[in-house]
Design a protein around this motif. Structure first.
Motif, PDB file in Angstrom:
ATOM      1  N   TYR A 218       0.830  -1.203   0.000  1.00 50.78           N
ATOM      2  CA  TYR A 218       0.000   0.000   0.000  1.00 50.78           C
ATOM      3  C   TYR A 218       0.866   1.255   0.000  1.00 50.78           C
ATOM      4  O   TYR A 218       0.599   2.203  -0.762  1.00 50.78           O
ATOM      5  N   LYS A 221       2.405   1.931  -3.312  1.00 51.66           N
ATOM      6  CA  LYS A 221       1.379   2.330  -4.268  1.00 51.66           C
ATOM      7  C   LYS A 221       0.952   3.780  -4.080  1.00 51.66           C
ATOM      8  O   LYS A 221       0.791   4.532  -5.046  1.00 51.66           O
ATOM      9  N   ALA A 225       1.314   7.846   2.234  1.00 49.91           N
ATOM     10  CA  ALA A 225       0.196   7.190   2.909  1.00 49.91           C
ATOM     11  C   ALA A 225      -0.246   7.922   4.163  1.00 49.91           C
ATOM     12  O   ALA A 225      -1.414   7.880   4.552  1.00 49.91           O
ATOM     13  N   VAL A 324      -4.603  -4.729   2.034  1.00 56.26           N
ATOM     14  CA  VAL A 324      -4.296  -3.564   1.184  1.00 56.26           C
ATOM     15  C   VAL A 324      -5.552  -2.738   0.955  1.00 56.26           C
ATOM     16  O   VAL A 324      -5.546  -1.501   1.081  1.00 56.26           O
ATOM     17  N   GLU A 328      -6.781   1.336   2.148  1.00 55.45           N
ATOM     18  CA  GLU A 328      -7.447   2.297   1.271  1.00 55.45           C
ATOM     19  C   GLU A 328      -8.772   2.764   1.873  1.00 55.45           C
ATOM     20  O   GLU A 328      -9.118   3.948   1.815  1.00 55.45           O
TER      21      GLU A 328
END
Length: 367
Positions: A218, A221, A225, A324, A328
């Motif tokens: 995560y 990506k 975060a 994951v 989100e």
């Protein structure tokens, strides 16, 4: 007045406090409670007098696990001295207390043994599933079948596990409680930083490796975060986990926490995460809700059955892809965190207090 014997740990400051307070509740109702404490260890018998009843505290002959003939003979003397009407056994303390009480009473003593850990969890965490483990399983199966009237399960999942592996319908669900130590909610940290904390054993059944791998996926990506993942605990995977997070600035490892530090650790988090692949209930989750911290909880735990997704928790499946997606989801719904905190505390008060446990379980014991 009945005599109830409890074999557990006589302490106010751990998970075992459930038995400490149950003993006092039963004594306050006018019963005599004989408590055999493994830890802390009592060199001499202690008697706590109540207005209507009393508590008599012993320890086993030594600080070692009670498994020897010496322990059996010692307990036989305790049995004949007090002749308990009811016996409640936890962990290894259940083996001698329930079996010997049933034999010496010619079946008259009512026996309750706790089923704290799922069979799947034990199998997952054991390095070797050889002859010794099979013999231990058979011994436990014989104990439950021949010497226990009731097997106390901390969740419906544990009851189903008992039925699946032991082919027994003696299970009774009594939710484990937690002493209420809440003094107020305080989250510390920078603005826009979400603190997610794990607390527990670092063993295969707990799913911590998948948690870390999912967090790294995560983070790679998203890049920014703004999530800090705290990990506290020790176990068989400790070395592997430390190596896996060595260069991760957003994952903080605290090592093993002293029990008096647990509330601060959970209280100062936005969420507590429970990625377990198998768990009968999960006491950390209850401690977290007691501290007004909502949960991120695997559907593979017994506790998940008593919670509502989107209320006091977000639920997920115990695999990397699902975790994951969970990160989100948290990011998108962080505005719900404040209300979820209040709901978590409310759920604790409704289901998991010591008072609820003592009233519900004592009603069963005194029937």
């Amino acid at each position: 007045m009945k005599t109830i014997l409890i074999a557990h740990n006589y302490t106010e400051n751990s998970f075992a406090s459930m038995s400490y307070y149950l003993a006092h509740h039963l004594a306050n109702l006018g019963n005599r409670v004989v408590f055999i404490s493994h830890n802390p260890f009592f060199k001499e018998k202690e008697i706590i007098s109540k207005e209507k009843g009393e508590i008599i505290v012993y320890s086993w002959p030594t600080k070692k696990r009670p498994t020897s003939i010496k322990d059996v003979l010692w307990f036989a003397k305790i049995y004949f001295k007090y002749k308990p009407n009811v016996v409640v056994g936890h962990f290894v303390g259940a083996n001698i207390t329930t079996a010997i009480s049933k034999i010496l009473s010619l079946g008259k003593t009512k026996t309750f043994a706790y089923y704290h850990t799922l069979s799947d969890q034990i199998s997952k965490d054991q390095k070797h599933n050889g002859i010794k483990q099979k013999m231990l399983f058979l011994r436990k199966k014989m104990l439950y079948k021949l010497f226990c009237d009731v097997v106390v399960c901390p969740s419906n999942l544990a009851k189903l596990d008992l039925e699946k592996y032991y082919s027994l319908n003696k299970g009774m669900v009594v939710l484990n409680p937690m002493k209420d130590r809440f003094e107020g909610k305080t989250i510390v940290g920078h603005d826009n930083i979400i603190i997610i904390s794990y607390l527990g054993r670092l063993d295969p059944s707990k799913g911590v490796l998948d948690l870390i791998k999912a967090f790294k996926i995560y983070s790679d990506k998203v890049k920014t975060a703004n999530i800090i993942l705290n990990i506290a605990g020790t176990g068989s995977q400790q070395k592997e986990i430390k190596e896996l997070i060595a260069n991760e600035k957003d994952i903080v490892y605290f090592g093993g926490l002293q029990y008096e530090k647990v509330d601060e650790y959970l209280n100062t988090s936005h969420f507590t995460i429970i990625p377990s692949k198998f768990d009968a209930l999960n006491m950390v989750g209850i401690e977290s809700m007691m501290n007004q911290t909502p949960l991120l909880i695997s559907n593979s735990t017994g506790l998940a059955d008593y919670l509502v997704d989107g209320k006091e928790c977000f639920k997920f499946d115990a695999n990397i892809d699902s975790i994951v997606l969970l990160f989100e989801k948290i990011k998108k719904n962080i505005d719900q965190q404040e209300q979820m905190s209040k709901d978590a505390r409310s759920t604790f008060l409704n289901l998991f207090t010591i008072d609820n446990y003592c009233i519900n379980f004592s009603n069963e014991l005194l029937k």
